[in-house]
Design a protein around this motif. Sequence first.
Motif, PDB file in Angstrom:
ATOM      1  N   SER A  25       6.529   7.369 -10.740  1.00 21.54           N
ATOM      2  CA  SER A  25       8.024   7.642 -11.541  1.00 21.54           C
ATOM      3  C   SER A  25       8.270   9.134 -11.352  1.00 21.54           C
ATOM      4  O   SER A  25       9.470   9.689 -11.250  1.00 21.54           O
ATOM      5  CB  SER A  25       8.004   7.267 -13.058  1.00 21.54           C
ATOM      6  N   LEU A  26       7.274  10.062 -11.514  1.00 22.69           N
ATOM      7  CA  LEU A  26       7.466  11.433 -11.510  1.00 22.69           C
ATOM      8  C   LEU A  26       7.790  11.758  -9.959  1.00 22.69           C
ATOM      9  O   LEU A  26       8.627  12.533  -9.693  1.00 22.69           O
ATOM     10  CB  LEU A  26       6.134  12.027 -12.002  1.00 22.69           C
ATOM     11  N   VAL A  27       7.014  11.124  -9.148  1.00 17.62           N
ATOM     12  CA  VAL A  27       7.239  11.444  -7.703  1.00 17.62           C
ATOM     13  C   VAL A  27       8.681  11.219  -7.249  1.00 17.62           C
ATOM     14  O   VAL A  27       9.234  11.885  -6.607  1.00 17.62           O
ATOM     15  CB  VAL A  27       6.205  10.539  -6.759  1.00 17.62           C
ATOM     16  N   ASN A  28       9.311   9.904  -7.505  1.00 19.74           N
ATOM     17  CA  ASN A  28      10.561   9.533  -7.272  1.00 19.74           C
ATOM     18  C   ASN A  28      11.691  10.341  -7.899  1.00 19.74           C
ATOM     19  O   ASN A  28      12.756  10.426  -7.431  1.00 19.74           O
ATOM     20  CB  ASN A  28      10.818   7.998  -7.401  1.00 19.74           C
ATOM     21  N   VAL A  39       9.587   6.294  -2.921  1.00 19.58           N
ATOM     22  CA  VAL A  39       8.412   5.679  -2.500  1.00 19.58           C
ATOM     23  C   VAL A  39       8.251   4.375  -3.200  1.00 19.58           C
ATOM     24  O   VAL A  39       8.386   3.930  -4.199  1.00 19.58           O
ATOM     25  CB  VAL A  39       7.457   6.672  -2.660  1.00 19.58           C
ATOM     26  N   ARG A  40       8.092   3.137  -2.478  1.00 22.81           N
ATOM     27  CA  ARG A  40       7.830   1.986  -2.915  1.00 22.81           C
ATOM     28  C   ARG A  40       6.413   1.979  -3.538  1.00 22.81           C
ATOM     29  O   ARG A  40       5.568   2.629  -2.879  1.00 22.81           O
ATOM     30  CB  ARG A  40       7.723   0.704  -1.987  1.00 22.81           C
ATOM     31  N   ASN A  41       6.194   1.144  -4.274  1.00 24.37           N
ATOM     32  CA  ASN A  41       4.656   0.962  -5.035  1.00 24.37           C
ATOM     33  C   ASN A  41       3.766   0.792  -4.023  1.00 24.37           C
ATOM     34  O   ASN A  41       2.644   1.403  -3.968  1.00 24.37           O
ATOM     35  CB  ASN A  41       4.833  -0.047  -6.181  1.00 24.37           C
ATOM     36  N   ASN A  42       3.748  -0.206  -3.254  1.00 29.42           N
ATOM     37  CA  ASN A  42       2.748  -0.591  -2.190  1.00 29.42           C
ATOM     38  C   ASN A  42       2.394   0.521  -1.381  1.00 29.42           C
ATOM     39  O   ASN A  42       1.043   0.758  -1.044  1.00 29.42           O
ATOM     40  CB  ASN A  42       2.906  -2.072  -1.502  1.00 29.42           C
ATOM     41  N   ILE A  69       1.517  -6.640  -9.495  1.00 33.13           N
ATOM     42  CA  ILE A  69       1.307  -5.068  -8.730  1.00 33.13           C
ATOM     43  C   ILE A  69       0.140  -4.694  -8.922  1.00 33.13           C
ATOM     44  O   ILE A  69      -0.449  -4.762  -9.854  1.00 33.13           O
ATOM     45  CB  ILE A  69       2.568  -4.168  -8.984  1.00 33.13           C
ATOM     46  N   GLU A  70      -0.390  -3.668  -7.910  1.00 27.27           N
ATOM     47  CA  GLU A  70      -1.574  -2.940  -8.129  1.00 27.27           C
ATOM     48  C   GLU A  70      -1.203  -1.865  -8.777  1.00 27.27           C
ATOM     49  O   GLU A  70      -0.348  -1.010  -8.564  1.00 27.27           O
ATOM     50  CB  GLU A  70      -2.226  -2.643  -6.830  1.00 27.27           C
TER      51      GLU A  70
END
Length: 248
Positions: A25-28, A39-42, A69-70
């Motif tokens: 969340s912070l990255v996006n 960026v997508r989670n995977n 999700i992982e």
Amino acid sequence: MTGFNLSNSFGSVTEKTIDSQELLSLVNQARTSCDEKAVRNNVFIERIKDELDGETYKIFVGQKNGAEIEVAEMTIKQAIRVAARESKAVRRALVDKLEAMQQAHIEKNKSGSGLVEYRLAKAEQLKAQALEKNIASARDLMNMFPRLGDAANQVIVATLVNPLLGVEVVPLPAIEEHYHTAGEVGAMIGVSSQKIGRVANANNLKTDKHGKFFLDKSRHSDKQVEAFRYNAEGIKALKHLIHGVDVA
């Protein structure tokens, strides 16, 4: 833009860890402010596994939008290393936030209170909200004044975004040549600014060849207006049209 989750961030600092969903969340959030794709989670999980290969951290199954999700749980120090993989602009904004979270934990251990980290987290939340509002304001201004050039639009974004992030994420454009207002050109040529405007409009001089539109304050009110400023070619053309001679 994804909002800063105060309750989650508060908890992650207290435990000295942060999970990948909070970090993503912070990255996006930082990527959005720098006009980069989310960026997508995977993809993010694979990046974490590669960066932290051979180190101790947790991987478990979480839920997002009804799907499994992982999720990875890591220390703030490990999160900073993952963040270091981002672009320079994103990395600056992101690492500052993570270091603030780490410092909040240190201060809490010193004081025995969560007040310091709460205030830091709250400040980050307010900053994210203000950033979102300023980005929207920049878009509104650019839509309101469509004739502004790329350099003027870059100034708008830089002015509204950089002070909030505390770093020059959006650089101010380099000045390649000098631009002059109608009043300044009129003083050079010996005529009024009104005549400069009339001649320029009558001869379609307000083009990229002869200058650029800038955002300026109206002389008669506090409103923002598009104002054309003339470069050397524009001044030369005006001199020729007004005096009938070419002047270098």
